[in-house]
Design a protein around this motif. Sequence first.
Motif, short mmCIF file in Angstrom:
data_model
loop_
_atom_site.label_atom_id
_atom_site.label_comp_id
_atom_site.label_asym_id
_atom_site.label_seq_id
_atom_site.Cartn_x
_atom_site.Cartn_y
_atom_site.Cartn_z
N VAL A 43 0.88 -1.18 0.00
CA VAL A 43 0.00 0.00 0.00
C VAL A 43 0.91 1.22 0.00
O VAL A 43 1.66 1.44 0.95
CB VAL A 43 -0.94 0.02 1.23
CG1 VAL A 43 -1.76 1.30 1.26
CG2 VAL A 43 -1.83 -1.21 1.22
N ASN A 44 0.84 1.99 -1.07
CA ASN A 44 1.71 3.15 -1.21
C ASN A 44 1.16 4.36 -0.44
O ASN A 44 -0.05 4.49 -0.24
CB ASN A 44 1.86 3.52 -2.69
CG ASN A 44 2.59 2.44 -3.47
OD1 ASN A 44 3.50 1.80 -2.95
ND2 ASN A 44 2.18 2.23 -4.70
N TYR A 45 2.09 5.19 -0.03
CA TYR A 45 1.72 6.48 0.55
C TYR A 45 1.10 7.33 -0.54
O TYR A 45 1.45 7.19 -1.70
CB TYR A 45 2.96 7.18 1.13
CG TYR A 45 3.46 6.56 2.40
CD1 TYR A 45 2.82 6.80 3.60
CD2 TYR A 45 4.57 5.73 2.40
CE1 TYR A 45 3.28 6.22 4.78
CE2 TYR A 45 5.05 5.16 3.57
CZ TYR A 45 4.39 5.40 4.75
OH TYR A 45 4.84 4.83 5.91
N PRO A 46 0.18 8.20 -0.27
CA PRO A 46 -0.30 8.65 1.03
C PRO A 46 -1.52 7.89 1.54
O PRO A 46 -2.15 8.33 2.49
CB PRO A 46 -0.65 10.11 0.78
CG PRO A 46 -1.18 10.12 -0.61
CD PRO A 46 -0.35 9.07 -1.34
N ALA A 47 -1.87 6.77 0.93
CA ALA A 47 -3.07 6.02 1.36
C ALA A 47 -2.93 5.62 2.82
O ALA A 47 -1.95 5.00 3.21
CB ALA A 47 -3.26 4.79 0.48
N ALA A 48 -3.94 5.98 3.60
CA ALA A 48 -3.92 5.63 5.02
C ALA A 48 -4.30 4.17 5.23
O ALA A 48 -3.82 3.53 6.16
CB ALA A 48 -4.87 6.53 5.79
N TYR A 49 -5.15 3.64 4.37
CA TYR A 49 -5.62 2.26 4.48
C TYR A 49 -5.61 1.62 3.10
O TYR A 49 -5.66 2.31 2.08
CB TYR A 49 -7.04 2.21 5.06
CG TYR A 49 -7.11 2.64 6.50
CD1 TYR A 49 -6.91 1.71 7.51
CD2 TYR A 49 -7.36 3.96 6.85
CE1 TYR A 49 -6.96 2.08 8.85
CE2 TYR A 49 -7.41 4.34 8.19
CZ TYR A 49 -7.21 3.39 9.17
OH TYR A 49 -7.25 3.76 10.49
N ALA A 50 -5.61 0.29 3.07
CA ALA A 50 -5.78 -0.44 1.81
C ALA A 50 -7.22 -0.23 1.36
O ALA A 50 -8.13 -0.16 2.19
CB ALA A 50 -5.49 -1.93 2.01
N PRO A 51 -7.44 -0.14 0.06
CA PRO A 51 -8.81 0.08 -0.42
C PRO A 51 -9.74 -1.09 -0.08
O PRO A 51 -9.30 -2.23 0.04
CB PRO A 51 -8.65 0.22 -1.94
CG PRO A 51 -7.27 -0.20 -2.27
CD PRO A 51 -6.47 -0.22 -1.01
N GLU A 52 -11.02 -0.78 0.07
CA GLU A 52 -12.01 -1.81 0.41
C GLU A 52 -12.10 -2.89 -0.66
O GLU A 52 -12.51 -4.01 -0.36
CB GLU A 52 -13.38 -1.17 0.64
CG GLU A 52 -13.48 -0.43 1.96
CD GLU A 52 -14.89 0.04 2.25
OE1 GLU A 52 -15.86 -0.66 1.87
OE2 GLU A 52 -15.02 1.10 2.86
N SER A 53 -11.71 -2.55 -1.88
CA SER A 53 -11.76 -3.54 -2.96
C SER A 53 -10.74 -4.66 -2.75
O SER A 53 -10.88 -5.73 -3.33
CB SER A 53 -11.52 -2.86 -4.31
OG SER A 53 -10.24 -2.24 -4.33
N ARG A 54 -9.75 -4.43 -1.89
CA ARG A 54 -8.75 -5.46 -1.59
C ARG A 54 -9.26 -6.33 -0.46
O ARG A 54 -9.55 -5.84 0.63
CB ARG A 54 -7.42 -4.83 -1.19
CG ARG A 54 -6.76 -4.02 -2.26
CD ARG A 54 -5.36 -4.39 -2.64
NE ARG A 54 -4.58 -5.27 -1.84
CZ ARG A 54 -3.37 -4.95 -1.34
NH1 ARG A 54 -2.84 -3.76 -1.53
NH2 ARG A 54 -2.69 -5.86 -0.66
N THR A 55 -9.38 -7.60 -0.72
CA THR A 55 -9.90 -8.51 0.31
C THR A 55 -8.85 -9.53 0.75
O THR A 55 -9.16 -10.44 1.50
CB THR A 55 -11.14 -9.26 -0.23
OG1 THR A 55 -10.78 -9.95 -1.43
CG2 THR A 55 -12.28 -8.28 -0.50
N ASP A 56 -7.60 -9.34 0.30
CA ASP A 56 -6.54 -10.28 0.67
C ASP A 56 -6.12 -10.07 2.12
O ASP A 56 -6.36 -9.02 2.72
CB ASP A 56 -5.34 -10.13 -0.28
CG ASP A 56 -4.81 -8.71 -0.31
OD1 ASP A 56 -3.71 -8.48 0.23
OD2 ASP A 56 -5.50 -7.83 -0.86
#
Length: 147
Positions: free
Chosen positions: A40-53
């Motif tokens: 998960v790259n910056y600046p994303a605070a969280y992994a997107p909801e589309s990721r379920t891994d």
Amino acid sequence: MTTITIDPNYGYVILAATSTFIMNFVHIANTGEFRKAAKVNYPAAYAPESRTDDAAHRFNCAQRSHANFVENQASMLGALMVAGVRFPLTAAAMGLAWSASRYLYMTGYNKGGEGGKGRYRGISFWLFQLGLMGLAGYSGVAMVMDW
């Protein structure tokens, strides 16, 4: 006028406060490891909801654990420093127990699982935080009432 005398044992209160600063760095490193594993790259605070891994879920759990730590650290430190003026050893012990509980909270949350229930392992931090708030409030009342 009230005179406040700092007990030499107040040094333990300062050490307990310092333990929270160390725990913050532990959280930073921990979250960084999970961020890297989840890619998960910056600046994303969280992994997107589309990721379920699992890696994304565990990163989100680590990030939320750190956010919860930061949300509670300031009020806990205020209560610790105030309570420690009157009850230095009790406050210091509660402050250190708070930090230890926060470590258990973090490592439990890191395990992921449904709803991040592993965090309940360290939920005892609330007992110490509320205890410190109670001692701080009592100290204020005692000062006003000249007890």
